[in-house]
Write a protein that holds these residues in place. Structure first.
Motif, PDB file in Angstrom:
ATOM      1  N   LYS A 125       1.371   3.738   2.987  1.00 11.11           N
ATOM      2  CA  LYS A 125       0.834   3.095   4.190  1.00 11.11           C
ATOM      3  C   LYS A 125       1.606   1.812   4.466  1.00 11.11           C
ATOM      4  O   LYS A 125       2.391   1.346   3.633  1.00 11.11           O
ATOM      5  CB  LYS A 125      -0.657   2.770   4.003  1.00 11.11           C
ATOM      6  CG  LYS A 125      -1.548   3.985   3.810  1.00 11.11           C
ATOM      7  CD  LYS A 125      -3.002   3.547   3.673  1.00 11.11           C
ATOM      8  CE  LYS A 125      -3.914   4.738   3.479  1.00 11.11           C
ATOM      9  NZ  LYS A 125      -5.343   4.324   3.341  1.00 11.11           N
ATOM     10  N   SER A 126       1.365   1.234   5.614  1.00 13.96           N
ATOM     11  CA  SER A 126       2.024  -0.024   5.961  1.00 13.96           C
ATOM     12  C   SER A 126       1.500  -1.157   5.088  1.00 13.96           C
ATOM     13  O   SER A 126       0.305  -1.217   4.781  1.00 13.96           O
ATOM     14  CB  SER A 126       1.781  -0.366   7.438  1.00 13.96           C
ATOM     15  OG  SER A 126       2.306   0.633   8.281  1.00 13.96           O
ATOM     16  N   ARG A 148       0.859  -1.183   0.000  1.00 16.21           N
ATOM     17  CA  ARG A 148       0.000   0.000   0.000  1.00 16.21           C
ATOM     18  C   ARG A 148       0.898   1.237   0.000  1.00 16.21           C
ATOM     19  O   ARG A 148       1.642   1.474   0.952  1.00 16.21           O
ATOM     20  CB  ARG A 148      -0.920   0.010   1.230  1.00 16.21           C
ATOM     21  CG  ARG A 148      -1.823  -1.199   1.326  1.00 16.21           C
ATOM     22  CD  ARG A 148      -2.862  -1.034   2.430  1.00 16.21           C
ATOM     23  NE  ARG A 148      -2.255  -0.856   3.744  1.00 16.21           N
ATOM     24  CZ  ARG A 148      -2.943  -0.526   4.844  1.00 16.21           C
ATOM     25  NH1 ARG A 148      -4.246  -0.307   4.755  1.00 16.21           N
ATOM     26  NH2 ARG A 148      -2.325  -0.397   5.998  1.00 16.21           N
TER      27      ARG A 148
END
Length: 214
Positions: free
Chosen positions: A139-140, A136
């Motif tokens: 994002k993580s 992502r």
């Protein structure tokens, strides 16, 4: 300390010897009290931090030399789990040993055997399901389980069973995030043992004076 000074050197020598023994008792008793005080403070810190009951019991106190009074007595307060306690006391930066990802289990992962933290490999072996990597941007990353379901009681992921439709879709199945992947984690500092040690150490002179009796 009070000494009656006169011309009798023998009497003066005896008085000095008594005062020295009183000093030994005062120092040893004070060190024992300080050690127990610091042990209690550290245990209270661990309890309030909610780190674990076992870590609370791992904090011990000893006075040396053992079994005798000494003007050089010392109290040693220590933990039998120095790596764990040290991590919460310093708040270190944790990275993967291999330089890749740290897999942090989500509630859907559940716990491993004997309450241990679940790893991706443990999870796959236990449930017989592969985990799929999802990148992502910004994002993580995630490791997810496809064709899964969440149990109503614990909210943990399980394999969804049943018949598939003609398009291959398993009715009622979900894609459930199991692990969050991060490059590193900064552990929050939750203990401050030095603060308590400094406070107890600063009170030692007054403690020794209060315990010095003839």
């Amino acid at each position: 300390m009070k000494l009656a000074i006169d011309s009798d050197l023998k009497s003066l020598s005896e008085q000095l010897a008594r005062e020295y023994r009183a000093g030994e008792r005062a120092v040893t008793l004070s060190m024992r009290q300080a050690g127990r005080d610091l042990q209690t403070r550290w245990r209270e810190q661990v309890t309030v931090a909610g780190i674990g009951r076992r870590l609370v019991k791992s904090i011990r106190s000893e006075v040396y030399p053992k079994g005798t009074d000494s003007a050089d007595a010392a109290a040693v307060v220590y933990t039998k789990a120095p790596k764990l306690i040290g991590a919460f006391d310093k708040g270190p930066l944790i990275k993967s040993k291999d330089g890749f990802w740290l897999a942090i289990p989500l509630p859907a992962a559940g716990r491993g055997f004997y309450g241990r933290r679940m790893t991706p490999l443990d999870w796959e072996r236990r449930h017989g399901m592969p985990l799929r990597f999802i990148y992502r941007r910004g994002k993580s990353a995630l490791l997810v389980a496809d064709d899964a379901r969440l149990t109503k009681r614990s909210g943990q992921a399980r394999q969804k069973r049943g018949r598939r439709r003609r398009d291959g879709t398993l009715t009622g199945a979900q894609t459930v995030p199991i692990f969050v992947l991060v490059p590193q984690v900064k552990l929050r500092k939750r203990l401050d043992f030095k603060r308590d040690a400094d406070q107890v150490g600063a009170g030692l002179p007054a403690r020794i004076a209060a315990n010095w009796r003839d």
